[in-house]
Design a protein around this motif. Structure first.
Motif, PDB file in Angstrom:
ATOM      1  N   GLN A  77       2.192   8.462  52.147  1.00 50.79           N
ATOM      2  CA  GLN A  77       2.023   6.947  52.146  1.00 50.79           C
ATOM      3  C   GLN A  77       2.062   6.579  50.679  1.00 50.79           C
ATOM      4  OE1 GLN A  77      -1.500   6.536  54.330  1.00 50.79           O
ATOM      5  NE2 GLN A  77      -0.374   7.450  56.323  1.00 50.79           N
ATOM      6  N   LYS A  78       1.751   7.303  49.750  1.00 55.70           N
ATOM      7  CA  LYS A  78       1.591   6.831  48.449  1.00 55.70           C
ATOM      8  C   LYS A  78       2.933   7.109  47.854  1.00 55.70           C
ATOM      9  CE  LYS A  78      -0.620   6.878  43.961  1.00 55.70           C
ATOM     10  NZ  LYS A  78      -1.988   7.165  43.451  1.00 55.70           N
ATOM     11  N   ALA A  79       3.886   8.139  48.247  1.00 60.37           N
ATOM     12  CA  ALA A  79       5.108   8.245  47.672  1.00 60.37           C
ATOM     13  C   ALA A  79       5.999   7.290  48.327  1.00 60.37           C
ATOM     14  CB  ALA A  79       5.658   9.704  47.952  1.00 60.37           C
ATOM     15  N   GLY A  80       5.735   7.128  49.525  1.00 63.36           N
ATOM     16  CA  GLY A  80       6.497   6.111  50.260  1.00 63.36           C
ATOM     17  C   GLY A  80       6.583   4.860  49.746  1.00 63.36           C
ATOM     18  N   LYS A  81       5.097   4.185  49.291  1.00 61.44           N
ATOM     19  CA  LYS A  81       5.107   3.086  48.794  1.00 61.44           C
ATOM     20  C   LYS A  81       5.552   2.871  47.400  1.00 61.44           C
ATOM     21  CE  LYS A  81       1.037   2.108  51.409  1.00 61.44           C
ATOM     22  NZ  LYS A  81      -0.456   2.011  51.421  1.00 61.44           N
ATOM     23  N   MET A  82       6.063   3.949  46.729  1.00 56.73           N
ATOM     24  CA  MET A  82       6.521   3.936  45.305  1.00 56.73           C
ATOM     25  C   MET A  82       7.841   3.917  45.743  1.00 56.73           C
ATOM     26  SD  MET A  82       4.343   6.490  42.926  1.00 56.73           S
ATOM     27  CE  MET A  82       3.707   7.768  43.806  1.00 56.73           C
ATOM     28  N   MET A  83       8.512   4.509  46.590  1.00 53.24           N
ATOM     29  CA  MET A  83       9.870   4.428  46.741  1.00 53.24           C
ATOM     30  C   MET A  83      10.268   3.051  47.513  1.00 53.24           C
ATOM     31  SD  MET A  83      10.552   8.127  48.581  1.00 53.24           S
ATOM     32  CE  MET A  83      10.394   9.497  47.723  1.00 53.24           C
ATOM     33  N   VAL A  84       9.402   2.332  48.174  1.00 52.95           N
ATOM     34  CA  VAL A  84       9.847   1.156  48.769  1.00 52.95           C
ATOM     35  C   VAL A  84       9.733   0.115  47.551  1.00 52.95           C
ATOM     36  CG1 VAL A  84       8.707  -1.007  50.192  1.00 52.95           C
ATOM     37  CG2 VAL A  84       8.969   1.361  50.934  1.00 52.95           C
ATOM     38  N   LEU A  85       8.754   0.174  46.683  1.00 58.02           N
ATOM     39  CA  LEU A  85       8.581  -0.877  45.359  1.00 58.02           C
ATOM     40  C   LEU A  85      10.101  -0.614  44.758  1.00 58.02           C
ATOM     41  CD1 LEU A  85       7.408  -2.878  43.879  1.00 58.02           C
ATOM     42  CD2 LEU A  85       5.667  -1.198  42.999  1.00 58.02           C
ATOM     43  N   GLY A  86      10.026   0.508  44.331  1.00 58.38           N
ATOM     44  CA  GLY A  86      11.087   1.185  43.355  1.00 58.38           C
ATOM     45  C   GLY A  86      12.745   0.635  44.041  1.00 58.38           C
ATOM     46  N   ILE A 119      11.749   7.576  41.048  1.00 57.98           N
ATOM     47  CA  ILE A 119      11.365   9.040  40.571  1.00 57.98           C
ATOM     48  C   ILE A 119      10.182   9.211  40.757  1.00 57.98           C
ATOM     49  CG2 ILE A 119      11.534  10.151  38.481  1.00 57.98           C
ATOM     50  CD1 ILE A 119      13.775   8.394  37.496  1.00 57.98           C
ATOM     51  N   ALA A 120       9.259   8.285  40.521  1.00 60.74           N
ATOM     52  CA  ALA A 120       7.792   8.687  40.722  1.00 60.74           C
ATOM     53  C   ALA A 120       7.299   8.767  41.942  1.00 60.74           C
ATOM     54  CB  ALA A 120       6.959   7.593  40.041  1.00 60.74           C
ATOM     55  N   GLY A 121       7.965   8.345  42.998  1.00 66.00           N
ATOM     56  CA  GLY A 121       7.916   8.792  44.323  1.00 66.00           C
ATOM     57  C   GLY A 121       8.383   9.972  44.704  1.00 66.00           C
ATOM     58  N   TRP A 122       9.387  10.532  44.165  1.00 68.73           N
ATOM     59  CA  TRP A 122      10.062  11.866  44.411  1.00 68.73           C
ATOM     60  C   TRP A 122       8.790  12.745  43.800  1.00 68.73           C
ATOM     61  CZ3 TRP A 122      12.945  13.009  48.282  1.00 68.73           C
ATOM     62  CH2 TRP A 122      14.143  11.947  48.759  1.00 68.73           C
ATOM     63  N   VAL A 123       8.716  12.503  42.677  1.00 63.85           N
ATOM     64  CA  VAL A 123       7.776  13.640  41.739  1.00 63.85           C
ATOM     65  C   VAL A 123       6.601  13.553  42.365  1.00 63.85           C
ATOM     66  CG1 VAL A 123       6.560  13.881  39.649  1.00 63.85           C
ATOM     67  CG2 VAL A 123       8.929  13.216  39.661  1.00 63.85           C
ATOM     68  N   TYR A 124       5.968  12.616  42.825  1.00 61.75           N
ATOM     69  CA  TYR A 124       4.524  12.662  43.706  1.00 61.75           C
ATOM     70  C   TYR A 124       4.774  13.239  44.795  1.00 61.75           C
ATOM     71  CZ  TYR A 124       0.166  10.988  45.123  1.00 61.75           C
ATOM     72  OH  TYR A 124      -1.295  10.966  45.628  1.00 61.75           O
ATOM     73  N   LEU A 125       5.956  13.274  45.554  1.00 60.69           N
ATOM     74  CA  LEU A 125       6.199  14.170  46.720  1.00 60.69           C
ATOM     75  C   LEU A 125       6.284  15.623  46.561  1.00 60.69           C
ATOM     76  CD1 LEU A 125       6.597  13.828  49.957  1.00 60.69           C
ATOM     77  CD2 LEU A 125       8.918  13.400  49.234  1.00 60.69           C
ATOM     78  N   GLY A 126       6.744  15.951  45.403  1.00 64.06           N
ATOM     79  CA  GLY A 126       7.116  17.227  44.924  1.00 64.06           C
ATOM     80  C   GLY A 126       5.640  18.000  44.547  1.00 64.06           C
ATOM     81  N   LEU A 127       4.657  17.200  44.157  1.00 63.54           N
ATOM     82  CA  LEU A 127       3.393  17.739  43.499  1.00 63.54           C
ATOM     83  C   LEU A 127       2.641  17.887  44.584  1.00 63.54           C
ATOM     84  CD1 LEU A 127       3.020  15.791  40.273  1.00 63.54           C
ATOM     85  CD2 LEU A 127       3.823  17.945  40.701  1.00 63.54           C
ATOM     86  N   MET A 128       2.637  17.221  46.047  1.00 68.21           N
ATOM     87  CA  MET A 128       1.715  17.409  46.991  1.00 68.21           C
ATOM     88  C   MET A 128       1.627  18.796  47.488  1.00 68.21           C
ATOM     89  SD  MET A 128       3.242  15.485  50.544  1.00 68.21           S
ATOM     90  CE  MET A 128       4.323  16.419  51.516  1.00 68.21           C
TER      91      MET A 128
END
Length: 128
Positions: A77-86, A119-128
């Motif tokens: 959900q956090k990664a997705g929200k970053m992607m929506v905003l981005g 990018i932050a959304g993808w990185v956050y997703l990769g760190l989960m």
């Protein structure tokens, strides 16, 4: 509305509007976009990134709905929200800039800021 509903609705909206904007650019706006240096290529880039992130949001929504791990659900959900905003900032600012709508002093900087959020959304997703 829970987080996965937000992600699936965002994916649906971004997918539908991405296809619509792609078709609109290719047909109704083609001559206007071709008249502006890089206009058609920039439009295609905005549409491409929007559609890629619509699919990513759909996948995040599905994972968020099916996982039993609360940490994974929260990360989706956090990664997705970053992607929506981005994506909104990135693609939206490109559409506006290509159409010469809105203040360039504000829209110009929104494009890279949007890219950073994606990018932050993808990185956050990769760190989960």
């Amino acid at each position: 509305m829970d987080g996965s509903d937000f992600l699936s609705r965002s994916a649906a909206f971004m997918g539908a509007s991405g296809v619509s904007l792609g078709a609109f650019g290719a047909h109704s706006l083609r001559s206007k976009l071709e008249a502006k240096a890089g206009g058609l290529d920039n439009w295609k880039t905005a549409v491409n990134y929007q559609l890629i992130h619509a699919v990513a949001l759909l996948a995040l929504s599905a994972l968020s709905r099916t996982t039993t791990q609360s940490a994974v659900k929260a990360a989706c959900q956090k990664a997705g929200k970053m992607m929506v905003l981005g994506t909104s900032f990135f693609s939206g600012s490109i559409y506006m800039l290509v159409l010469d709508k809105g203040p360039k002093k504000i829209l110009g900087p929104l494009t890279p800021v949007g890219g950073l959020f994606m990018i932050a959304g993808w990185v956050y997703l990769g760190l989960m």
